[in-house]
Design a protein around this motif. Sequence first.
Motif, PDB file in Angstrom:
ATOM      1  N   ARG A  34      -0.177   3.806  28.217  1.00 22.46           N
ATOM      2  CA  ARG A  34       1.348   3.782  28.719  1.00 22.46           C
ATOM      3  C   ARG A  34       2.414   4.897  28.020  1.00 22.46           C
ATOM      4  N   THR A  35       2.430   4.644  27.219  1.00 19.88           N
ATOM      5  CA  THR A  35       3.393   5.368  26.649  1.00 19.88           C
ATOM      6  C   THR A  35       2.927   5.946  25.250  1.00 19.88           C
ATOM      7  N   GLY A  36       2.058   5.134  24.099  1.00 15.89           N
ATOM      8  CA  GLY A  36       1.862   5.591  23.041  1.00 15.89           C
ATOM      9  C   GLY A  36       1.366   7.100  22.967  1.00 15.89           C
ATOM     10  N   ARG A  37       0.342   6.995  23.532  1.00 15.67           N
ATOM     11  CA  ARG A  37      -0.350   8.466  23.880  1.00 15.67           C
ATOM     12  C   ARG A  37      -0.076   9.516  23.761  1.00 15.67           C
ATOM     13  N   LEU A  44       2.093  15.749  17.393  1.00 16.04           N
ATOM     14  CA  LEU A  44       1.358  16.146  16.411  1.00 16.04           C
ATOM     15  C   LEU A  44       1.321  17.305  16.283  1.00 16.04           C
ATOM     16  N   GLY A  45       1.110  17.436  18.004  1.00 15.11           N
ATOM     17  CA  GLY A  45       1.434  19.547  18.123  1.00 15.11           C
ATOM     18  C   GLY A  45       2.283  20.362  17.170  1.00 15.11           C
ATOM     19  N   VAL A  46       3.223  19.164  17.239  1.00 19.77           N
ATOM     20  CA  VAL A  46       4.828  20.189  16.493  1.00 19.77           C
ATOM     21  C   VAL A  46       4.399  20.260  15.242  1.00 19.77           C
ATOM     22  N   SER A  47       3.761  18.903  14.788  1.00 22.55           N
ATOM     23  CA  SER A  47       3.186  18.441  13.267  1.00 22.55           C
ATOM     24  C   SER A  47       2.275  20.333  12.515  1.00 22.55           C
ATOM     25  N   ILE A  48       1.131  20.340  13.515  1.00 24.93           N
ATOM     26  CA  ILE A  48       0.113  20.860  13.029  1.00 24.93           C
ATOM     27  C   ILE A  48       1.221  22.217  13.171  1.00 24.93           C
ATOM     28  N   VAL A  49       1.924  22.976  14.147  1.00 20.44           N
ATOM     29  CA  VAL A  49       2.988  24.198  13.636  1.00 20.44           C
ATOM     30  C   VAL A  49       3.345  24.237  12.398  1.00 20.44           C
ATOM     31  N   ALA A  50       3.868  23.370  12.188  1.00 21.83           N
ATOM     32  CA  ALA A  50       5.025  22.784  10.379  1.00 21.83           C
ATOM     33  C   ALA A  50       3.942  23.639   9.590  1.00 21.83           C
ATOM     34  N   SER A 156       3.323  16.016   5.899  1.00 23.08           N
ATOM     35  CA  SER A 156       2.418  16.052   7.950  1.00 23.08           C
ATOM     36  C   SER A 156       1.174  14.863   8.014  1.00 23.08           C
ATOM     37  N   MET A 157      -0.219  14.762   6.906  1.00 18.08           N
ATOM     38  CA  MET A 157      -0.535  13.823   7.005  1.00 18.08           C
ATOM     39  C   MET A 157      -0.074  12.391   7.265  1.00 18.08           C
ATOM     40  N   THR A 158       0.738  12.268   6.226  1.00 19.77           N
ATOM     41  CA  THR A 158       1.363  10.801   6.429  1.00 19.77           C
ATOM     42  C   THR A 158       1.975  10.790   7.588  1.00 19.77           C
ATOM     43  N   ASN A 159       2.514  11.416   7.868  1.00 18.47           N
ATOM     44  CA  ASN A 159       3.810  10.992   9.575  1.00 18.47           C
ATOM     45  C   ASN A 159       2.519  11.047  10.631  1.00 18.47           C
ATOM     46  N   ILE A 160       1.288  11.615  10.275  1.00 12.80           N
ATOM     47  CA  ILE A 160       0.675  11.779  12.132  1.00 12.80           C
ATOM     48  C   ILE A 160      -0.110  10.434  11.756  1.00 12.80           C
ATOM     49  N   SER A 161      -0.213   9.978  10.770  1.00 13.09           N
ATOM     50  CA  SER A 161      -1.199   8.701  10.206  1.00 13.09           C
ATOM     51  C   SER A 161      -0.017   7.472  10.812  1.00 13.09           C
ATOM     52  N   PHE A 162       0.479   7.765  11.292  1.00 17.32           N
ATOM     53  CA  PHE A 162       1.247   6.659  11.715  1.00 17.32           C
ATOM     54  C   PHE A 162       1.424   5.944  13.511  1.00 17.32           C
ATOM     55  N   PHE A 163       1.409   6.995  13.755  1.00 14.24           N
ATOM     56  CA  PHE A 163       1.183   6.997  14.883  1.00 14.24           C
ATOM     57  C   PHE A 163       0.025   7.181  15.845  1.00 14.24           C
ATOM     58  N   PHE A 164      -1.043   7.561  15.122  1.00 11.08           N
ATOM     59  CA  PHE A 164      -2.370   7.274  16.307  1.00 11.08           C
ATOM     60  C   PHE A 164      -3.145   5.540  15.820  1.00 11.08           C
ATOM     61  N   PRO A 165      -3.773   5.369  16.671  1.00 13.05           N
ATOM     62  CA  PRO A 165      -4.704   3.480  15.919  1.00 13.05           C
ATOM     63  C   PRO A 165      -5.680   3.806  15.253  1.00 13.05           C
ATOM     64  N   GLU A 166      -6.433   3.300  14.619  1.00 13.37           N
ATOM     65  CA  GLU A 166      -7.709   2.977  13.765  1.00 13.37           C
ATOM     66  C   GLU A 166      -8.162   3.954  14.247  1.00 13.37           C
ATOM     67  N   HIS A 167      -9.295   3.684  15.042  1.00 12.68           N
ATOM     68  CA  HIS A 167      -9.976   5.215  16.224  1.00 12.68           C
ATOM     69  C   HIS A 167      -9.918   6.369  16.771  1.00 12.68           C
ATOM     70  N   ARG A 168      -8.428   6.929  15.957  1.00 15.31           N
ATOM     71  CA  ARG A 168      -8.121   7.899  16.829  1.00 15.31           C
ATOM     72  C   ARG A 168      -7.567   8.492  15.614  1.00 15.31           C
ATOM     73  N   LYS A 169      -7.087   7.844  14.415  1.00 13.80           N
ATOM     74  CA  LYS A 169      -7.073   8.781  13.321  1.00 13.80           C
ATOM     75  C   LYS A 169      -7.513   9.874  12.844  1.00 13.80           C
ATOM     76  N   GLY A 170      -9.206   9.762  12.856  1.00 10.71           N
ATOM     77  CA  GLY A 170      -9.941  10.950  11.881  1.00 10.71           C
ATOM     78  C   GLY A 170      -9.822  12.259  13.184  1.00 10.71           C
ATOM     79  N   LEU A 171      -9.940  11.841  14.590  1.00 19.02           N
ATOM     80  CA  LEU A 171      -9.507  13.222  15.181  1.00 19.02           C
ATOM     81  C   LEU A 171      -7.822  14.522  14.596  1.00 19.02           C
ATOM     82  N   ALA A 172      -7.308  13.176  14.755  1.00 22.14           N
ATOM     83  CA  ALA A 172      -5.222  13.638  14.672  1.00 22.14           C
ATOM     84  C   ALA A 172      -5.336  14.126  13.043  1.00 22.14           C
ATOM     85  N   LEU A 173      -5.824  13.084  12.572  1.00 24.05           N
ATOM     86  CA  LEU A 173      -5.577  13.526  10.951  1.00 24.05           C
ATOM     87  C   LEU A 173      -6.853  15.161  10.680  1.00 24.05           C
TER      88      LEU A 173
END
Length: 461
Positions: A34-37, A44-50, A156-173
């Motif tokens: 509902r909200t988190g994704r 993540l999008g802004v983080s990748i650019v930064a 950047s990697m530390t920050n993004i790791s907090f946003f995603f659930p465990e089963h989606r962290k691999g893709l995000a990171l």
Amino acid sequence: MSVSTAEKEERTPARHRGNWIEDWRPEDPSFWRRTGRKIAWKNLGVSIVAEHLGFNVWTLMSTVVVGLDEAGHSFGVGQKFWLLILPNLLGALLRVPYTFAVPRFGGRGWTTTSVCLLLVPCAMLAAAVAAENTPYWFFLLTAATMGVGGGNFSSSMTNISFFFPEHRKGLALGLNAAGGNIGVAVSQLLVPLVVHLGTGVSLSYAALMWMPVIILTAALSWRFMNSLTAAKPDNGSYREALTSGHTPVMALLYVGTFGSFIGFSFAFPSLIGIAFSDFSSFTGLAFVGALIGSVARPLGGWFSDRIGGARITMWNFLGLAAGTVGVLAGTRLDNFAVFFGSFVLLFVLTGVGNGSTYRMIPPVFVREAEQRAARTGEDLETAHRAAKRRSGAVIGVVGAVGAFGGVLINLIFKFSLQATGTLTPALMSVLLLFLLCAATTWWCYLRADIPRADRARAADA
């Protein structure tokens, strides 16, 4: 009609205090859907650019240094390599404090700050190349400040790791890391084109071209990113990570993969001109290596999921050793095609190794936690949660130590060229490093006399 507490919680969106989010539950499927994704992918999008921009600036000197003579700044080979070593060194050192900056200042605040800091080396580079009598020490200082771009990776990697659930962290990171690494290739592709706009060479363009992008990215970070109150430092896990026997092993392997990738990326344009002066016009193709290496990184994780991280890592190091022999043969035979092709192979394999080495870390620490639980009677679920925290801390430590590999690689090239005028001693040293890493992987995780259950878990790592 009464509404249950669970239903109320499900309907409640993430609570915000300005750009700080106080209620963040990525492991709750309904909250995530509902909200988190949406929030996580926006950050993540802004983080990748930064992070991409951080790598652009971090490796900027690697493309500038090959044009210094033409621009009227004559430095020796040893002096030029110090200009490549210092960004590596400072970038590696800054990865440690940058890791802890996100919990202290928030992802939004620190990303904006770290992006703004990139203006400093760009302004200094523009000033350094503006006059022919700029002293060497100022170039050294400028190169050192470019290290702020290398620190961006950890925060950047530390920050993004907090946003995603465990089963989606691999893709995000993985996306975050690949987006940053590609910054090396983009810088090495665009900078040589931009500095030759008009007549002659204008190295100031190499700095000025990034400044508007930096300002825009900082504004985007401040406007669209969020900070999580749940992003708290886990100092206990870092202390435990430093005492684990696996941490120095994984750090060595990451020195061999990421350290080689970033070290080769810094050195490759200069090595083309030094080893094959007749092909110096081909330095503009150096971006190909960094590009392919960045794209290959997710393949390391993909292969590891199917074959096993330790197996992929060991065979990958043997492939790196073979590629190094190819580079050595190219220099000894004065064959540019063999030299260039073998170096591109090295970039591919360092990318694959980056992914497979990172993939090894969580299972290795799960196995260690299970062994400790069996000895102490600790609850297995509690042990697994502790292993996740510890492996996350190890990833941060290994990432910082691995970056020092870039310093090592460039020091080896510097001393080899100064002492003998050839790359042969340097390449022999790199070959020994890769063979050592292959042997270490086999000895620690794959040899036959490791207990069967442990070997199976390690092989899957």
